[in-house]
Write a protein that holds these residues in place. Structure first.
Motif, PDB file in Angstrom:
ATOM      1  N   UNK A  30       0.934  -1.182   0.036  1.00 40.36           N
ATOM      2  CA  UNK A  30      -0.067   0.035   0.075  1.00 40.36           C
ATOM      3  C   UNK A  30       0.969   1.329   0.107  1.00 40.36           C
ATOM      4  N   UNK A  31       2.059   1.289   0.765  1.00 40.85           N
ATOM      5  CA  UNK A  31       2.776   2.322   0.812  1.00 40.85           C
ATOM      6  C   UNK A  31       3.392   2.497  -0.478  1.00 40.85           C
ATOM      7  N   UNK A  32       3.890   1.337  -1.129  1.00 42.16           N
ATOM      8  CA  UNK A  32       4.549   1.362  -2.431  1.00 42.16           C
ATOM      9  C   UNK A  32       3.872   1.985  -3.480  1.00 42.16           C
ATOM     10  N   UNK A  50       1.740   6.274  -7.147  1.00 43.56           N
ATOM     11  CA  UNK A  50       1.050   7.290  -7.396  1.00 43.56           C
ATOM     12  C   UNK A  50       1.203   8.754  -7.419  1.00 43.56           C
ATOM     13  N   UNK A  51       2.146   9.023  -6.496  1.00 40.83           N
ATOM     14  CA  UNK A  51       3.007  10.328  -6.592  1.00 40.83           C
ATOM     15  C   UNK A  51       3.919  10.410  -7.529  1.00 40.83           C
ATOM     16  N   UNK A 101       8.247  10.427   0.828  1.00 38.65           N
ATOM     17  CA  UNK A 101       8.071   8.725   1.076  1.00 38.65           C
ATOM     18  C   UNK A 101       9.225   7.802   0.666  1.00 38.65           C
ATOM     19  N   UNK A 102      10.204   8.481   0.256  1.00 39.13           N
ATOM     20  CA  UNK A 102      11.374   7.574  -0.488  1.00 39.13           C
ATOM     21  C   UNK A 102      12.158   6.727   0.713  1.00 39.13           C
ATOM     22  N   UNK A 103      12.655   7.296   1.615  1.00 39.16           N
ATOM     23  CA  UNK A 103      13.196   6.715   2.755  1.00 39.16           C
ATOM     24  C   UNK A 103      12.376   5.413   3.033  1.00 39.16           C
ATOM     25  N   UNK A 115       6.484  15.841  -6.271  1.00 40.96           N
ATOM     26  CA  UNK A 115       7.812  15.266  -6.214  1.00 40.96           C
ATOM     27  C   UNK A 115       8.122  15.649  -4.774  1.00 40.96           C
ATOM     28  N   UNK A 116       7.482  16.462  -4.068  1.00 39.76           N
ATOM     29  CA  UNK A 116       7.822  16.789  -2.565  1.00 39.76           C
ATOM     30  C   UNK A 116       7.345  15.551  -1.825  1.00 39.76           C
ATOM     31  N   UNK A 117       6.124  15.109  -2.089  1.00 41.98           N
ATOM     32  CA  UNK A 117       5.520  14.133  -1.470  1.00 41.98           C
ATOM     33  C   UNK A 117       6.199  12.551  -1.816  1.00 41.98           C
ATOM     34  N   UNK A 118       6.761  12.505  -2.998  1.00 46.49           N
ATOM     35  CA  UNK A 118       7.403  11.353  -3.503  1.00 46.49           C
ATOM     36  C   UNK A 118       8.891  11.540  -2.534  1.00 46.49           C
TER      37      UNK A 118
END
Length: 137
Positions: free
Chosen positions: A56-58, A63-64, A76-78, A70-73
């Protein structure tokens, strides 16, 4: 409703679900500490939610990426990288024989994810409201 507002509405809902899931994990670990549940039952209950939580997180991360948020992406990247590392090193499932030795690490991870999803929830809510206001203007 514009696309960005729908994206962040979806993100708010997903963050709320992931938040409740982490609360469930923390409660289950606390039950194990208090000896209300045995390690085998705990691992059987939690292991069925590990991959769906990561998936779900992936999916939210994807979706981002698709929508160019980009900021939300980057926010969530870490956690996505951490989850990928856990899956590739085969450390993502809970083991009943090792759970007492690693309980502190698992609880710490759950509390960090809980705080992360809580912060994300409010960020996504803010972004949804901003997108809705921008759509009305």
């Amino acid at each position: 409703m514009p696309g960005e507002a729908l994206l962040f509405l979806f993100a708010v809902i997903m963050a709320a679900l992931l938040l409740f899931l982490m609360v469930f994990f923390v409660i289950m670990f606390s039950d194990l500490e208090c000896d209300y549940i045995n390690p085998i039952d705990l691992c059987n209950k939690l292991n069925q939610f590990v991959l769906p939580e990561m998936g779900a997180h992936a999916f939210l991360f994807f979706m981002f990426l698709i929508n160019g948020s980009w900021f939300s992406l980057l926010l969530n990247l870490p956690l996505v990288a951490f989850n990928i590392r856990k899956v590739t090193s085969n450390r993502h499932m809970y083991d009943a024989t090792e759970i007492f030795r690693t309980l502190g690490v698992h609880k710490k991870e759950c509390f960090i994810k809980l705080a992360f999803y809580l912060c994300c929830f409010f960020w996504y809510l803010y972004r949804m409201i901003v997108a809705l206001i921008a759509a009305d203007a």
